[in-house]
Design an enzyme around this catalytic site. Sequence first.
Site, PDB file in Angstrom:
ATOM      1  N   ASP A   1      -9.729   2.829   2.501  1.00 17.42           N
ATOM      2  CA  ASP A   1      -9.654   2.074   3.757  1.00 17.42           C
ATOM      3  C   ASP A   1     -10.225   2.840   4.948  1.00 17.42           C
ATOM      4  O   ASP A   1     -11.038   2.325   5.708  1.00 17.42           O
ATOM      5  CB  ASP A   1      -8.202   1.692   4.067  1.00 17.42           C
ATOM      6  CG  ASP A   1      -7.747   0.439   3.337  1.00 17.42           C
ATOM      7  OD1 ASP A   1      -8.613  -0.398   2.999  1.00 17.42           O
ATOM      8  OD2 ASP A   1      -6.538   0.297   3.110  1.00 17.42           O
TER       9      ASP A   1
ATOM     10  N   LYS B   1       0.798  -1.228   0.000  1.00 13.53           N
ATOM     11  CA  LYS B   1       0.000   0.000   0.000  1.00 13.53           C
ATOM     12  C   LYS B   1       0.833   1.282   0.000  1.00 13.53           C
ATOM     13  O   LYS B   1       0.405   2.290  -0.559  1.00 13.53           O
ATOM     14  CB  LYS B   1      -0.951   0.005   1.199  1.00 13.53           C
ATOM     15  CG  LYS B   1      -2.037  -1.053   1.119  1.00 13.53           C
ATOM     16  CD  LYS B   1      -2.993  -0.957   2.287  1.00 13.53           C
ATOM     17  CE  LYS B   1      -4.065  -2.038   2.184  1.00 13.53           C
ATOM     18  NZ  LYS B   1      -5.093  -1.884   3.231  1.00 13.53           N
TER      19      LYS B   1
END
Length: 284
Positions: A106, A70
Amino acid sequence: MITSKTQMVGLLGHPVHHSQSPAMHNAAFAALKLPYAYAAFNVAPEQLPEAVAGVRALGMRGVNVTIPHKVAIVPLLDEIDPLAKRIGAVNTVVNDNGRLIGYNTDGKGYVRSLVEETGINLANQVVTMIGAGGAARAVACTLAEHAVKQIRIVNRSREKAQLLAELLNPLVPTVSVDPQQAGEAIADATLLINTTSIGMYPHVDEMPVAEEWLHPGLIVSDLIYNPLETKLLKTAQAIGAKTHSGVGMFINQGALAFELWTGETAPTELMRLTVLKQLLQGGK
């Protein structure tokens, strides 16, 4: 059915065999009769640049990005959404005519599910967070925007924890905590969040914190969704603490990614039922 008109999307991670993303997204595409197909790709860290080049070369519509990529994927993209830039991590990539744009869904997905499922008042929370990686950054930045009381970050690398604390401090009081003081940081906290992969399938007997550090005054939240109930959550529940699993975050972040790729409203409830069915049947 995959045809020449099918647009490919997928997941870049390491490992990915446990992921429910393909089942969830493919069920959603089928329900809306959209010409998309989703596959999971196991990409070792050193292969990430080649994988990103493959997204371009194959004309994929986009990808999700998970552990451990990420943060590492950020410099490989053409453009980063402002929220993802602030977080410093990307979990969704959209291929806009060859231009790869990074987003982060997220944090929004996490906070939405946490509030919906626990009824928590974020403004009252003293948060102790385990981990300082990509998911931690997303969750912490979003919690800071919601003005929680304080955030404490426990991470093996104090340097990573300190960098995240410095990012958040302009918004909310934030400190990095040495792992040896983790018990003290949990003792008077009201919300404990595990953002690490400790306890994820197949290592289901592991816990990111010692059992004796937990107390009934905590809401214990685990970003892991496979297994559905980690050892951390089972242990917390047994002592009377309220718990929150990673399923809600997973569904919500996936729905936001779905909408970025397709421009269509995601069938969130169908996505939830698909994931729960797979997990309850032991699908890994």
